[in-house]
Design an enzyme around this catalytic site. Structure first.
Site, short mmCIF file in Angstrom:
data_model
loop_
_atom_site.label_atom_id
_atom_site.label_comp_id
_atom_site.label_asym_id
_atom_site.label_seq_id
_atom_site.Cartn_x
_atom_site.Cartn_y
_atom_site.Cartn_z
N LYS A 111 94.26 10.41 109.70
CA LYS A 111 93.10 11.31 109.31
C LYS A 111 93.22 12.35 110.28
CE LYS A 111 87.98 11.77 109.41
NZ LYS A 111 86.71 11.10 109.04
N GLU B 74 93.60 8.35 113.61
CA GLU B 74 92.71 9.77 113.65
C GLU B 74 92.97 10.49 114.95
OE1 GLU B 74 88.32 12.02 113.09
OE2 GLU B 74 88.76 9.78 113.25
#
Length: 300
Positions: A218, A181
């Site tokens: 993400k 992420e």
């Protein structure tokens, strides 16, 4: 189900299931804020243990809600303290998978380092190996770790992505699927430029992986719609999911719906409008409506 069969079922669900990931992983620093949003003020708890008990009650209420259903929700990201607690006598990860058919993930990062080169890399994760061993023992499927990009600084962005993939590889080698992420700050003045640099750095790292390595990504919802399309088709990438990043629920859903194949992994936008004081009927109605809207935006 044999453990290997469970892992295969979970991988298939994450790769091609319809739905989104619920992020229930606010950690120590952001827990008071999450509780306050839920209507539980800091005066309600005297210490960290009481605070974590209250936040576990909130998460239990969300997870046990009839609306929190595998028809809409593919996976849920837990905070370490939640992994180490139980719901109705079962470890949270087991409850999620066995009772709800929802794939459990664990947030593993220890927060962000100070801003440098326009980015915040992750602080060192000192006990990572031990934490991953425990996660495997608790039947967790994957992990999540966050860095933040504030400026379109090529040196900083490269550093973020290299760190994410290096730690991701360590996680994969323990038998877990890492969610990588590198969040681009939605308020950044050069967000689009940051995303261009970020995509190139991610492609570079993906090209270096051995062919059996799998990761998830993400990312912030991109400025240019469908900008991450080619990352979705990379054989190493199980799924690309989006964070709400501070957008309100409606705006996050609207932007998400314009990005085909991108699914949500929302935390703030998921718990917006929920309150400890709501009756179960009102709570379940509200979260049901939220889940339905995020789901609809995720299946475009």
């Amino acid at each position: 189900m044999e453990n290997k069969d469970v892992k295969t079922a979970q991988l298939n669900r994450m790769h091609s299931g319809k739905g989104f990931i619920a992020a229930l992983d606010q950690s120590g620093g952001s827990t008071p804020k999450a509780l306050a949003q839920y209507g539980v003020q800091e005066s309600s708890y005297a210490n960290e243990e009481e605070m974590y008990t209250l936040v576990h009650e909130m998460r239990t209420r969300i997870i046990k809600s009839p609306a929190f259903d595998s028809q809409y929700i593919l996976g849920a990201i837990l905070f370490e303290n939640t992994m180490d607690r139980k719901i109705d006598g079962q470890w949270t990860a087991d409850y999620l998978w066995e009772k709800k058919n929802i794939v459990p993930f664990l947030k593993v990062d220890k927060g962000l380092a100070d801003l440098n080169n326009g980015v915040q890399i992750m602080k060192p994760i000192s006990n990572l190996d031990d934490l991953l061993t425990r996660a495997v023992a608790r039947n967790v499927f994957g992990t999540k770790m966050r860095s933040v990009i504030k400026e379109a600084n090529p040196v900083g962005i490269r550093e973020v992505v290299e760190q994410q993939f290096a730690v991701g590889l360590q996680i994969f080698e323990k038998g877990l699927i890492p969610i990588i992420e590198p969040e681009v700050d939605i308020y950044s003045s050069d967000k689009e430029k940051s995303e261009e640099i970020l995509k190139e750095e991610i492609k570079k790292q993906l090209s270096l992986l051995d062919k059996d390595v799998k990761v998830m990504l993400k990312l912030s919802i991109p400025t240019v719609n469908d900008f991450y399309k080619e990352l979705m088709s990379d054989p190493h990438v199980v799924r690309v999911v989006a964070l709400s990043g501070g957008y309100g629920q409606d705006e996050a859903n609207q932007k998400l719906a314009e990005n085909h194949g991108l699914i949500a992994s929302f935390s703030r936008a998921l718990s917006e409008g929920l309150s400890a004081n709501q009756s179960d009927a009102d709570f379940n109605t509200k979260i049901g409506q939220t889940i339905n809207e995020i789901y609809e935006a995720s299946i475009t």
